[in-house]
Enzyme design. Structure first.
Site, PDB file in Angstrom:
ATOM      1  N   GLU A 280     -25.034 -57.500  32.207  1.00  0.00           N
ATOM      2  CA  GLU A 280     -26.157 -58.022  31.421  1.00  0.00           C
ATOM      3  C   GLU A 280     -25.677 -59.149  30.502  1.00  0.00           C
ATOM      4  O   GLU A 280     -24.667 -59.015  29.811  1.00  0.00           O
ATOM      5  CB  GLU A 280     -26.741 -56.876  30.587  1.00  0.00           C
ATOM      6  CG  GLU A 280     -27.861 -57.275  29.653  1.00  0.00           C
ATOM      7  CD  GLU A 280     -28.265 -56.148  28.710  1.00  0.00           C
ATOM      8  OE1 GLU A 280     -29.374 -56.224  28.149  1.00  0.00           O
ATOM      9  OE2 GLU A 280     -27.469 -55.189  28.541  1.00  0.00           O
ATOM     10  N   LYS A 343     -36.163 -58.408  32.619  1.00  0.00           N
ATOM     11  CA  LYS A 343     -36.275 -57.046  32.085  1.00  0.00           C
ATOM     12  C   LYS A 343     -37.693 -56.790  31.587  1.00  0.00           C
ATOM     13  O   LYS A 343     -38.263 -57.598  30.843  1.00  0.00           O
ATOM     14  CB  LYS A 343     -35.265 -56.857  30.955  1.00  0.00           C
ATOM     15  CG  LYS A 343     -35.145 -55.441  30.437  1.00  0.00           C
ATOM     16  CD  LYS A 343     -34.031 -55.347  29.392  1.00  0.00           C
ATOM     17  CE  LYS A 343     -33.859 -53.932  28.886  1.00  0.00           C
ATOM     18  NZ  LYS A 343     -32.817 -53.860  27.837  1.00  0.00           N
ATOM     19  N   CYS A 400     -29.870 -52.410  31.516  1.00  0.00           N
ATOM     20  CA  CYS A 400     -29.569 -51.603  30.325  1.00  0.00           C
ATOM     21  C   CYS A 400     -30.501 -50.403  30.155  1.00  0.00           C
ATOM     22  O   CYS A 400     -30.473 -49.468  30.937  1.00  0.00           O
ATOM     23  CB  CYS A 400     -29.590 -52.509  29.093  1.00  0.00           C
ATOM     24  SG  CYS A 400     -29.005 -51.708  27.581  1.00  0.00           S
TER      25      CYS A 400
END
Length: 524
Positions: A280, A343, A400
């Site tokens: 990430e 995301k 994440c």
């Protein structure tokens, strides 16, 4: 005199709530990294035994104490995270933990309150109590943006036989069995104490059948999945752990060094890999906008002659507004972007501030990460070819925090993903147990969807998980490293992928119906 009063109050509190504190501590010890996952099966026995003579109001407080102590010892890592990296004063960091644990403890308090509405002498009591627990875990997963960290089933990530039921029930089925066993043990203790052993006979029988059935199912599933893995197409995936310190990550002077480090770590492994994964925001700049650094990345990818999945911040703009995204880029061997994923489930107060126009004083928490926007929720997997350009694979990318949400992984698999990847920057967690807790959650996404998972984390833990939840390889924390593994690309769709949280919703429906019927009976 005041000192004596304080000591008496402390002694009274510790005596009255001793069992609650013990259960809270045992629950915490059942989670990573202690290796004591079996404690979960009797951690709540002291709690269940002690709560029997209490009133509903007393039970609420008792549950709150147990929940608060459990969560404060489980997610203690919030303090160093927001203090060291978020820049909050230590007092405010501790206050943040207390407030968050206060919220999470309410679920345990509500559980204890409604527990008093279930007749402990009923032969179905263990089943109803388990349904109640699962219902509250399911609500916690999605309420107020959701936080399923610490769901009881996650403690069993090493219990390979038991967790196979997750391809039907999700993590909730494992939580159900744990509560079932705990409540039964508490009932047996109480019945022996009161010399009423016969009353627990039926619960003992069906609990043994359910637990043994889960074990039998797990054994059969492991054999079946191993057979499928053996015949499945394989793809070689490399995960790169750059180990970039958080205080240097966004430094202008360190950006070029970061790129050189990732290239150096990738070089030896990329020769055999079909896909190389960087974590990430591995690129500490806007890919495509910062021309010199972007060109350096592109040149290396073309020389490596393979596909790369790379995390980077991104943005889009129109006449009125600029939006920032936490993005994953898929680049082919010609360094052409073949797909992106932004995301969708952002971390509150970490990646955005809820009601940011009104809570501007909380902006400091997101100073480094930025104020991101959600990506579109189509969950289209990203395609990549093998070295021979003959086989195309599709990977669903979870960034994440998204690994906590089973529905995101399932949607990717429904849309054709044969591999799942998760990229993260866990440098925020330091050397706490949070990194292993975070990693362990991915085990359940693998089992639920019967997909192998590749995980690339900036500072660790990176690694690979096969479709039956077995951890194939991991990296140490805070180590520069790249590892490669052949992963099976299964095509089968599991019950859980197809139908989602039917089990948890059924538990919620069942417990609501029971309480409604009890209410109707009292009224009439």
């Amino acid at each position: 005199m005041d000192q004596k009063i304080k000591l008496l109050l402390l002694r009274y509190f510790s005596t009255k709530y001793f069992s609650a504190l013990i259960s809270g501590l045992l629950l915490t010890l059942s989670f990573p990294e202690t290796g004591l996952f079996y404690l979960a099966f009797f951690a709540l026995v002291p709690f269940f035994v002690s709560i029997r003579p209490l009133t509903s109001k007393e039970s609420f407080y008792y549950g709150f104490i147990a929940g608060f102590f459990h969560f404060s010892t489980l997610i203690y890592w919030i303090v160093p995270t927001v203090h060291v990296y978020g820049g909050l004063h230590l007092v405010l960091a501790i206050s943040t933990l207390i407030l968050f644990c206060f919220y999470l403890a309410l679920y345990a308090a509500i559980f204890a309150f409604f527990l008093k509405m279930i007749d402990p002498k009923s032969w179905v009591a263990p089943l109803l109590v388990s349904c109640l627990w699962v219902s509250l875990e399911y609500i916690r997963t999605y309420a107020f943006t959701g936080f399923s960290w610490g769901a009881l089933g996650y403690s069993q990530y090493e219990n390979l036989f038991l967790i196979q039921i997750a391809d039907f029930s999700g993590v909730y089925g494992v939580s159900f069995l744990i509560i079932l066993v705990n409540y039964l043990l508490a009932s047996i203790w109480t019945s022996f104490k009161n010399r009423q052993q016969k009353k627990t006979l039926i619960p003992v029988v069906y609990t043994l059948i359910l637990v043994a059935g889960a074990g039998f199912y797990g054994n059969k599933k492991i054999i079946t999945i191993d057979s499928q893995i053996e015949t499945a197409q394989k793809t070689a995936i490399t995960v790169v752990q750059g180990n970039i310190k958080q205080n240097l990550k966004w430094s202008e002077d360190f950006k070029a060094k970061t790129i050189r480090k990732y290239i150096r770590l990738s070089h030896a492994e990329s020769k055999t890999a079909d896909l190389v994964i960087w974590p990430e925001t591995a690129l500490p700049f806007y890919y495509g906008l910062d021309k010199p650094l972007s060109d350096r990345v592109d040149q290396y990818i073309r020389s490596a002659k393979t596909n790369f999945l790379i995390g980077s911040p991104a943005f889009s703009s129109d006449e009125n507004k600029v939006k920032f995204y936490n993005r994953a880029y898929m680049l082919n061997q010609f360094s052409i972007v073949t797909g992106t994923y932004d995301k969708t489930h952002l971390v509150p107060f970490g990646e955005y501030v809820p009601l940011g126009n009104y809570l501007t004083f909380l902006g400091k928490l997101t100073a480094q990460a930025g104020n991101f926007s959600m990506g579109d929720k189509t969950f289209i997997p990203l395609k990549f070819n093998d070295h021979n350009l003959k086989v195309t694979h599709k990977t669903g990318v979870l960034i994440c925090f998204e690994i906590l949400f089973p529905s995101i992984a399932s949607k990717f698999v429904k849309n054709g993903a044969d591999i799942l990847t998760t990229i993260t920057n866990d440098a925020w967690f330091g050397h706490t147990s949070a990194a292993m807790q975070h990693f362990s959650i991915a085990v359940f996404r693998a089992v639920e969807n019967r997909r192998a998972i590749a995980r690339a984390a900036n500072t660790g833990i990176s690694g690979f998980i096969d479709p039956k939840g077995e951890i194939l390889d991991t990296t140490p924390l805070f180590t520069d490293m790249a590892i490669t593994r052949q992963l099976p690309a299964l095509k089968q769709i599991s019950f859980y992928t197809r139908y989602g949280d039917v089990f948890a919703i059924s538990c919620l429906f069942a417990i609501c119906m029971v309480f409604m019927l009890k209410g109707v009976r009292k009224k009439f």
